[in-house]
Design a protein around this motif. Structure first.
Motif, mmCIF file in Angstrom:
data_model
loop_
_atom_site.group_PDB
_atom_site.id
_atom_site.type_symbol
_atom_site.label_atom_id
_atom_site.label_comp_id
_atom_site.label_asym_id
_atom_site.label_seq_id
_atom_site.Cartn_x
_atom_site.Cartn_y
_atom_site.Cartn_z
ATOM 1 N N ARG A 124 56.913 101.984 90.931
ATOM 2 C CA ARG A 124 56.438 102.605 89.683
ATOM 3 C C ARG A 124 57.561 102.709 88.651
ATOM 4 N N PHE A 125 58.750 103.059 89.111
ATOM 5 C CA PHE A 125 59.865 103.159 88.179
ATOM 6 C C PHE A 125 60.141 101.797 87.542
ATOM 7 N N LYS A 126 60.091 100.754 88.357
ATOM 8 C CA LYS A 126 60.325 99.413 87.819
ATOM 9 C C LYS A 126 59.201 98.997 86.874
ATOM 10 N N SER A 127 57.977 99.296 87.242
ATOM 11 C CA SER A 127 56.835 98.932 86.414
ATOM 12 C C SER A 127 56.902 99.610 85.055
ATOM 13 N N LEU A 128 57.227 100.894 85.048
ATOM 14 C CA LEU A 128 57.282 101.614 83.773
ATOM 15 C C LEU A 128 58.436 101.123 82.915
ATOM 16 N N ALA A 129 59.568 100.826 83.531
ATOM 17 C CA ALA A 129 60.722 100.340 82.772
ATOM 18 C C ALA A 129 60.418 99.025 82.072
ATOM 19 N N GLU A 130 59.552 98.207 82.687
ATOM 20 C CA GLU A 130 59.221 96.914 82.112
ATOM 21 C C GLU A 130 58.293 97.020 80.910
ATOM 22 N N LYS A 131 57.454 98.059 80.858
ATOM 23 C CA LYS A 131 56.490 98.142 79.747
ATOM 24 C C LYS A 131 56.754 99.290 78.785
ATOM 25 N N ASP A 132 57.741 100.111 79.073
ATOM 26 C CA ASP A 132 58.010 101.267 78.220
ATOM 27 C C ASP A 132 59.488 101.264 77.819
ATOM 28 N N PRO A 133 59.811 100.781 76.619
ATOM 29 C CA PRO A 133 61.214 100.721 76.190
ATOM 30 C C PRO A 133 61.908 102.088 76.209
ATOM 31 N N SER A 134 61.177 103.148 75.906
ATOM 32 C CA SER A 134 61.808 104.475 75.875
ATOM 33 C C SER A 134 62.234 104.909 77.270
ATOM 34 N N GLY A 152 45.091 120.555 75.406
ATOM 35 C CA GLY A 152 45.211 119.416 76.306
ATOM 36 C C GLY A 152 45.594 118.142 75.579
ATOM 37 N N GLU A 153 45.034 117.923 74.401
ATOM 38 C CA GLU A 153 45.352 116.725 73.644
ATOM 39 C C GLU A 153 46.780 116.757 73.129
ATOM 40 N N TYR A 154 47.248 117.927 72.771
ATOM 41 C CA TYR A 154 48.644 118.049 72.326
ATOM 42 C C TYR A 154 49.583 117.672 73.471
ATOM 43 N N PHE A 155 49.310 118.199 74.655
ATOM 44 C CA PHE A 155 50.137 117.880 75.823
ATOM 45 C C PHE A 155 50.046 116.387 76.154
ATOM 46 N N ARG A 156 48.842 115.854 76.075
ATOM 47 C CA ARG A 156 48.631 114.442 76.405
ATOM 48 C C ARG A 156 49.417 113.537 75.462
ATOM 49 N N LYS A 157 49.398 113.885 74.198
ATOM 50 C CA LYS A 157 50.131 113.093 73.214
ATOM 51 C C LYS A 157 51.628 113.112 73.493
ATOM 52 N N ASP A 158 52.148 114.288 73.817
ATOM 53 C CA ASP A 158 53.583 114.377 74.079
ATOM 54 C C ASP A 158 53.951 113.665 75.377
ATOM 55 N N THR A 159 53.045 113.687 76.361
ATOM 56 C CA THR A 159 53.326 113.069 77.656
ATOM 57 C C THR A 159 53.247 111.554 77.603
ATOM 58 N N LEU A 160 52.267 111.017 76.843
ATOM 59 C CA LEU A 160 51.999 109.586 76.897
ATOM 60 C C LEU A 160 52.384 108.825 75.628
ATOM 61 N N VAL A 161 52.165 109.399 74.460
ATOM 62 C CA VAL A 161 52.370 108.665 73.218
ATOM 63 C C VAL A 161 53.814 108.755 72.740
ATOM 64 N N SER A 162 54.410 109.912 72.860
ATOM 65 C CA SER A 162 55.797 110.079 72.437
ATOM 66 C C SER A 162 56.723 109.312 73.366
ATOM 67 N N ASP A 163 57.973 109.156 72.945
ATOM 68 C CA ASP A 163 58.957 108.513 73.799
ATOM 69 C C ASP A 163 59.117 109.298 75.095
ATOM 70 N N PHE A 164 59.533 108.592 76.120
ATOM 71 C CA PHE A 164 59.668 109.228 77.431
ATOM 72 C C PHE A 164 60.593 110.439 77.354
ATOM 73 N N ASN A 165 60.131 111.528 77.937
ATOM 74 C CA ASN A 165 60.935 112.747 78.047
ATOM 75 C C ASN A 165 60.835 113.222 79.486
ATOM 76 N N PRO A 166 61.963 113.455 80.159
ATOM 77 C CA PRO A 166 61.890 113.904 81.555
ATOM 78 C C PRO A 166 61.204 115.257 81.715
ATOM 79 N N ASP A 167 61.075 116.000 80.619
ATOM 80 C CA ASP A 167 60.403 117.295 80.658
ATOM 81 C C ASP A 167 59.455 117.393 79.470
ATOM 82 N N VAL A 200 56.514 109.934 85.259
ATOM 83 C CA VAL A 200 56.571 108.486 85.466
ATOM 84 C C VAL A 200 55.231 107.981 86.005
ATOM 85 N N VAL A 201 54.646 108.691 86.954
ATOM 86 C CA VAL A 201 53.370 108.271 87.545
ATOM 87 C C VAL A 201 52.285 108.182 86.477
ATOM 88 N N VAL A 202 52.155 109.213 85.625
ATOM 89 C CA VAL A 202 51.062 109.201 84.640
ATOM 90 C C VAL A 202 51.328 108.174 83.537
#
Length: 633
Positions: free
Chosen positions: A363-373, A520-535, A407-409
Motif C-alpha cells: 500500500r505504501f508503494k502504491s500510494l507513493a506511485e499515484k500521490d506526489p504529496s 464529515g465532508e470537511y474531514f473527508r476533504k482534508d483526508t483525501l483531497v488535500s496534500d498528504f498529512n500524517p495527522d 495511507v490505507v484510505v
C-alpha cells in the motif's frame, strides 16, 4: 436469518436483571461503577449504562456466571435499590384530556409519582433480600438477610407506617399493592385538577401523601431494615437515566451525595448532554470529582474495547451454537491493523506486513506511485520503501505505523494523479468499501457499544453458521457480505439521527444529519483531497463562535452516539457543558465519508460550518438513507 432493527437488538431497559446477569461480560469500567463511592455514569444511547446499574442488583449478581466473578462480587458490600426511568412520571403522559396543569401542581404531582416509583423499587429490593442465597452464589452470603416470617411481617408493617400507606394485608405484596393504589389515587387527582383547577396547597391539605419526600422514605427503609436485621447495612440507590427525571426531582437527586444518609451510595446514569435544564447540568458538573465520581463510558482504552468485543463475540457465537470460532477466523483480518494475524510472532508480523510484498508495504508503494504529496513525505523523511521492515522500531513507529490509517484510505480512494498541480481525484462511493471489514475494524467501528456490536455481529455470525455444511471447510464471512450488514446498520442509525432537528430559525444546519454531513465532508476533504498529512483533521472543538442552538444540536447528537468526546489534557468533562470540548465523529460513520478510523487533529467547529463544500464532492446522507440499499438482504 434474524431480522429487525439494530436498536431492538439489545436494550437492557426491557430485560430482567436475571437475564442481564447471565449474559454480562466484565469490564474494568464495571469495577469502577461498583466501587464504594457516589458515581455518575455518562454515556450515549446503547453504551451500557442501564446494564451496569442493573448488574449491581442481587438477581443479576446471582445469575452472573463469568469465570472469576465470585472474587469481584465479594467486594460489593451494599444492597442495591434500582430505580428505572419511566415517562409515566409526567402528568402530561397520563392525562386523558388535553388540559394543562399549573406549574406548581404539575411539579407536586410529578414528584409524588416519582416517589411512588421509588417505593416500588424498594419493594423489589426487599423481595430480592428475602430470597435465600444458595448453591454456586455462596460468595454473596455476606449480603444475605435471614429473617423469620414474623420479622418480615414486622418489617413490612413498619415500612407501611413510615411511608404513610395503608396495606390491605401484610408482607411485601401488601406494600406493593398499597403503593400501586397510591399511583391510581394520584391519577385521579390529576384528572380532577385538569377539570377543576386547584392550588398545590389545597391538594397537600387534602392529600398529605403528596408532600412526602422520597429521600425520607429511603432513610426510613434503611432504619427499619437495619433495626429488624440487628446489624449495620449499606445501600446503593441507582437512578437510571437522570435526564428523563422531572427537573424538581433531578435537582434533589444530584444534590443528595452532599448531605444524604451516609449509609447510602448514590449512583446516577446520564446522557452526556441535557437540553431540558441547562442550569441543572451546571450544578451536576460542579460536583464531579468532589461528590460524584464520573465514569465516561465512551472513554474506554482501545485495548479494553478490543477485549470486550472479543468476549462478546465469543458469547454470541456460543448463543448460535458455534464453538471455537475466533473473530479473525469468522470475519478475517483488518487492513488497518498489523496485530491480528493469528499464529504469528510479533517479529513475523512486522516482516510480513512491512516487506515490499506485505500488505502495508504494497500500500505504501502504491500510494507513493499515484500521490506526489505522499512521495514528498517519503522523500522528506528518508524512507526506503524497499526496506521498511528493517527500520529501527522507534523510527517505524513515528513515520510508518502512525500513518497506516490515512495511507490505507488514500490508497483505496485516490485515483492515479497525472497532473501534480491538480486536486486529488477521489473515487465515487457506490457501496461500503471492503477496507472497513474484518474483525478488528468492525470492533473499532462499534466502539465497544454493546447494542451496536450485538446488532452487527449477530447477523454475521448467523450468516457464518448458515454457510457451513457438515462436510465443508469453514470459511470466514466474505468481506462484501460484511459490507452489506455494515451498510444496513448505518442506514438504521441514520434513520435514528434524522429525528434530531434544530430549533426553527436557529441558523446553520437544520438537523443533526446536515451537521454531521458538513463535518464529515470537511474531514473527508482534508483526508483525501488535500496534500498528504500524517495527522489529517479528524476532530473539532466547540469554540466560542458556535451559537447556543448549534451547541444544543451537537449535544443532542452526542446523546445518540454520533459524536464522541475526546478528553483534553487537564480538562474534566462537565455533563451538559460541551463548550470548549473536543469531539470527533463516531467511527461507525467513517465508511460513509471514507475516513480513517482514528481521531485526527482538531479544528474549530465554527470554521467547519462556515465552509462551503463543493457540490461535486458532497455525499448526500439523506439520499443514502432513503435509497434502496445497493445490497440485497
Amino acid at each position: 436469518m434474524r431480522s429487525g432493527s439494530l436498536f431492538d437488538a439489545f436494550n437492557a431497559r426491557f430485560l430482567e436483571p436475571e437475564r442481564i446477569g447471565k449474559a454480562f461480560i466484565y469490564t474494568s469500567q464495571f469495577e469502577d461503577v461498583a466501587r464504594h463511592q457516589h458515581s455518575m455514569i455518562v454515556g450515549p444511547r446503547g453504551s451500557g449504562k442501564t446494564t451496569y446499574l442493573k448488574m449491581l442488583t442481587m438477581p443479576a449478581l446471582q445469575h452472573w456466571r463469568e469465570i472469576g466473578q465470585h472474587r469481584f462480587s465479594q467486594t460489593i458490600n451494599f444492597h442495591t435499590i434500582y430505580i428505572p426511568s419511566d415517562f409515566s412520571w409526567y402528568p402530561e403522559f397520563r392525562l386523558p384530556i388535553d388540559s394543562a396543569l399549573s406549574a406548581e401542581v404539575d411539579n407536586l404531582l410529578t414528584t409524588a409519582l416519582f416517589r411512588s416509583h421509588v417505593l416500588l423499587a424498594m419493594c423489589d429490593t426487599l423481595q430480592h433480600m428475602s430470597r435465600p442465597i444458595v448453591g454456586n452464589v455462596r460468595y454473596l452470603k455476606h449480603l444475605e438477610l435471614t429473617l423469620s416470617q414474623g420479622d418480615w411481617n414486622d418489617l413490612t408493617a413498619r415500612l407501611g407506617y413510615a411511608w404513610d400507606i395503608t396495606t390491605p394485608f401484610g408482607g411485601i405484596s401488601g406494600l406493593r399493592i398499597a403503593v400501586e393504589k397510591n399511583i391510581q389515587t394520584i391519577q385521579s387527582i390529576m384528572v380532577s385538577c385538569a377539570l377543576n383547577q386547584k392550588s398545590a396547597a389545597t391538594l397537600m391539605e387534602q392529600w398529605p401523601m403528596l408532600s412526602h419526600f422520597f429521600f425520607d422514605d429511603l432513610r426510613s427503609f434503611a432504619d427499619s431494615v437495619t433495626d429488624i436485621a440487628g446489624k449495620n447495612l449499606n445501600f446503593c440507590v441507582c437512578f437510571d437515566e437522570i435526564e428523563i427525571a422531572p427537573v424538581p426531582v433531578r435537582s434533589q437527586i444530584v444534590q443528595s451525595a452532599r448531605s444524604f444518609d451516609q449509609r447510602f451510595l448514590v449512583k446516577i446514569s446520564s446522557s452526556p448532554f441535557d437540553e431540558s435544564d441547562p442550569g441543572q447540568t451546571t450544578a451536576v458538573g460542579s460536583m464531579i470529582g468532589h461528590d460524584f465520581h464520573q465514569i465516561m463510558l465512551t472513554q474506554m482504552r482501545s485495548s479494553e474495547i478490543l477485549r470486550f468485543s472479543r468476549r462478546l463475540f465469543t458469547a454470541l457465537c456460543q448463543e448460535a451454537g458455534i464453538n471455537n470460532a475466533t473473530p479473525e477466523g469468522l470475519l478475517g483480518p483488518s487492513v488497518f491493523s498489523s496485530s491480528d494475524e493469528p499464529g504469528q510472532t510479533r517479529d513475523e508480523e512486522r516482516a510480513n506486513d512491512y516487506a515490499p510484498t506485505g500488505r502495508h508495504g504494497k500500500r505504501f508503494k502504491s500510494l507513493a506511485e499515484k500521490d506526489p504529496s505522499f512521495q514528498q513525505y517519503i522523500t522528506k523523511n528518508n524512507i526506503d520503501l524497499d526496506s521498511i521492515e528493517t527500520m529501527p522500531e522507534a523510527k517505524r513507529a513515528a513515520l510508518i505505523r502512525k500513518v497506516i490509517a490515512p495511507v490505507v484510505v488514500r490508497d483505496a480512494f485516490l485515483a492515479e494523479q497525472t497532473d501534480p498541480s491538480s486536486r486529488n481525484k477521489v473515487r465515487s462511493r457506490k457501496a461500503i468499501p471492503e477496507i472497513y471489514t474484518g474483525a478488528r475494524t468492525i470492533f473499532t467501528l462499534c466502539e465497544g457499544n454493546p447494542r451496536w456490536l450485538i446488532g452487527l455481529l449477530r447477523p454475521l455470525i448467523e450468516t457464518y453458521r448458515e454457510q457451513q455444511g457438515s462436510n465443508r471447510e469453514r470459511r470466514s464471512v466474505p468481506p462484501f457480505v460484511q459490507a452489506q450488514h455494515i451498510e444496513k446498520t448505518l442506514q438504521q442509525y441514520l434513520s435514528l439521527l434524522s429525528t434530531i432537528r434544530a430549533k426553527p430559525k436557529s441558523g446553520g444546519a437544520d438537523s443533526a444529519i446536515k451537521l454531521i454531513e458538513q463535518i464529515g465532508e470537511y474531514f473527508r476533504k482534508d483526508t483525501l483531497v488535500s496534500d498528504f498529512n500524517p495527522d489529517p483533521v479528524g476532530s473539532f472543538v466547540v469554540d466560542a463562535m458556535v451559537s447556543k442552538d448549534m451547541e444544543e444540536l451537537v449535544g443532542r447528537a452526542l446523546n445518540q452516539g454520533a459524536f464522541v468526546i475526546l478528553p483534553r489534557k487537564n480538562q474534566v468533562f462537565q455533563r451538559g457543558k460541551i463548550h470548549g470540548q473536543r469531539l470527533r465523529l463516531t467511527h461507525l460513520l467513517s465508511p460513509f465519508f471514507q475516513l480513517a478510523v482514528v481521531a485526527g487533529r482538531p479544528v474549530e467547529l465554527s470554521r467547519i460550518v462556515n465552509e462551503q463544500v463543493g457540490a461535486d464532492f458532497q455525499v448526500d446522507l439523506f439520499s443514502l438513507m432513503e435509497a434502496k440499499s445497493a445490497y440485497q438482504f
